[in-house]
Design a protein around this motif. Structure first.
Motif, PDB file in Angstrom:
ATOM      1  N   VAL A   1       0.844  -1.203   0.000  1.00 17.68           N
ATOM      2  CA  VAL A   1       0.000   0.000   0.000  1.00 17.68           C
ATOM      3  C   VAL A   1       0.877   1.250   0.000  1.00 17.68           C
ATOM      4  CG1 VAL A   1      -1.693   1.348   1.304  1.00 17.68           C
ATOM      5  CG2 VAL A   1      -2.002  -1.119   1.054  1.00 17.68           C
ATOM      6  N   MET A   2       1.930   1.261   0.812  1.00 23.10           N
ATOM      7  CA  MET A   2       2.808   2.440   0.866  1.00 23.10           C
ATOM      8  C   MET A   2       3.548   2.644  -0.452  1.00 23.10           C
ATOM      9  SD  MET A   2       2.271   4.325   3.339  1.00 23.10           S
ATOM     10  CE  MET A   2       3.582   5.488   3.016  1.00 23.10           C
ATOM     11  N   ALA A   3       3.872   1.569  -1.152  1.00 23.73           N
ATOM     12  CA  ALA A   3       4.499   1.711  -2.474  1.00 23.73           C
ATOM     13  C   ALA A   3       3.531   2.432  -3.411  1.00 23.73           C
ATOM     14  CB  ALA A   3       4.880   0.346  -3.028  1.00 23.73           C
ATOM     15  N   ASP A   4       2.246   2.083  -3.325  1.00 17.58           N
ATOM     16  CA  ASP A   4       1.231   2.750  -4.148  1.00 17.58           C
ATOM     17  C   ASP A   4       1.026   4.198  -3.716  1.00 17.58           C
ATOM     18  OD1 ASP A   4       0.889   0.437  -5.608  1.00 17.58           O
ATOM     19  OD2 ASP A   4      -0.915  -0.197  -4.518  1.00 17.58           O
ATOM     20  N   VAL A   5       1.095   4.461  -2.411  1.00 17.17           N
ATOM     21  CA  VAL A   5       0.954   5.832  -1.899  1.00 17.17           C
ATOM     22  C   VAL A   5       2.095   6.694  -2.433  1.00 17.17           C
ATOM     23  CG1 VAL A   5       1.082   7.280   0.179  1.00 17.17           C
ATOM     24  CG2 VAL A   5      -0.383   5.239   0.167  1.00 17.17           C
ATOM     25  N   VAL A   6       3.310   6.173  -2.392  1.00 14.89           N
ATOM     26  CA  VAL A   6       4.469   6.927  -2.891  1.00 14.89           C
ATOM     27  C   VAL A   6       4.290   7.250  -4.372  1.00 14.89           C
ATOM     28  CG1 VAL A   6       6.946   6.805  -3.377  1.00 14.89           C
ATOM     29  CG2 VAL A   6       6.077   6.051  -1.154  1.00 14.89           C
ATOM     30  N   LYS A   7       3.849   6.260  -5.165  1.00  9.40           N
ATOM     31  CA  LYS A   7       3.623   6.489  -6.604  1.00  9.40           C
ATOM     32  C   LYS A   7       2.566   7.567  -6.815  1.00  9.40           C
ATOM     33  CE  LYS A   7       4.538   1.778  -8.029  1.00  9.40           C
ATOM     34  NZ  LYS A   7       3.865   0.547  -8.439  1.00  9.40           N
ATOM     35  N   ALA A   8       1.467   7.483  -6.060  1.00  2.64           N
ATOM     36  CA  ALA A   8       0.376   8.454  -6.207  1.00  2.64           C
ATOM     37  C   ALA A   8       0.848   9.859  -5.831  1.00  2.64           C
ATOM     38  CB  ALA A   8      -0.814   8.046  -5.341  1.00  2.64           C
ATOM     39  N   CYS A   9       1.619   9.959  -4.764  1.00 10.40           N
ATOM     40  CA  CYS A   9       2.111  11.275  -4.323  1.00 10.40           C
ATOM     41  C   CYS A   9       3.111  11.845  -5.325  1.00 10.40           C
ATOM     42  CB  CYS A   9       2.727  11.171  -2.934  1.00 10.40           C
ATOM     43  SG  CYS A   9       1.488  10.932  -1.635  1.00 10.40           S
ATOM     44  N   LYS A  10       3.955  11.003  -5.901  1.00 14.53           N
ATOM     45  CA  LYS A  10       4.928  11.464  -6.904  1.00 14.53           C
ATOM     46  C   LYS A  10       4.237  11.993  -8.155  1.00 14.53           C
ATOM     47  CE  LYS A  10       9.053  10.426  -5.088  1.00 14.53           C
ATOM     48  NZ  LYS A  10      10.123  11.396  -4.928  1.00 14.53           N
ATOM     49  N   LYS A  11       3.039  11.463  -8.469  1.00 12.49           N
ATOM     50  CA  LYS A  11       2.300  11.945  -9.633  1.00 12.49           C
ATOM     51  C   LYS A  11       1.808  13.372  -9.421  1.00 12.49           C
ATOM     52  CE  LYS A  11       0.645   7.577 -11.472  1.00 12.49           C
ATOM     53  NZ  LYS A  11      -0.506   6.682 -11.644  1.00 12.49           N
ATOM     54  N   VAL A  12       1.402  13.701  -8.184  1.00 10.67           N
ATOM     55  CA  VAL A  12       0.882  15.046  -7.928  1.00 10.67           C
ATOM     56  C   VAL A  12       1.967  16.016  -7.482  1.00 10.67           C
ATOM     57  CG1 VAL A  12      -1.468  14.276  -7.417  1.00 10.67           C
ATOM     58  CG2 VAL A  12       0.169  14.534  -5.543  1.00 10.67           C
ATOM     59  N   GLU A  13       3.058  15.499  -6.930  1.00  9.28           N
ATOM     60  CA  GLU A  13       4.154  16.349  -6.456  1.00  9.28           C
ATOM     61  C   GLU A  13       5.467  15.594  -6.655  1.00  9.28           C
ATOM     62  OE1 GLU A  13       5.891  19.532  -5.704  1.00  9.28           O
ATOM     63  OE2 GLU A  13       3.717  19.526  -5.742  1.00  9.28           O
TER      64      GLU A  13
END
Length: 73
Positions: free
Chosen positions: A53-65
């Motif tokens: 889940v945290m790997a997906d959170v990091v990817k999602a956050c990198k897309k917006v910032e």
């Protein structure tokens, strides 16, 4: 389960975008991102694989910032 992660983010608006992205990630029940303390608190859904889940959170956050950092041990 709740976990807190150290982050590096440049502005409060960026932190807000990261929080919104984290909340939309599968396996996350709730998330808060604090620009002032440079911390992200994540509450995981029951039975969630925290590292995946945290790997997906990091990817999602990198897309917006793109220049944000989330320090996942």
């Amino acid at each position: 389960m709740k976990k807190t992660y150290k982050i590096e983010v440049d502005c409060a608006h960026c932190a807000m975008k990261m929080e919104a992205a984290a909340k939309k990630t599968a396996g996350v029940a709730d998330a808060t991102v604090s620009f002032m303390t440079q911390k992200m608190k994540v509450e995981f859904e029951e039975g969630a694989d925290v590292s995946a889940v945290m790997a997906d959170v990091v990817k999602a956050c990198k897309k917006v910032e793109a220049d944000c950092e989330i320090f996942v041990e």
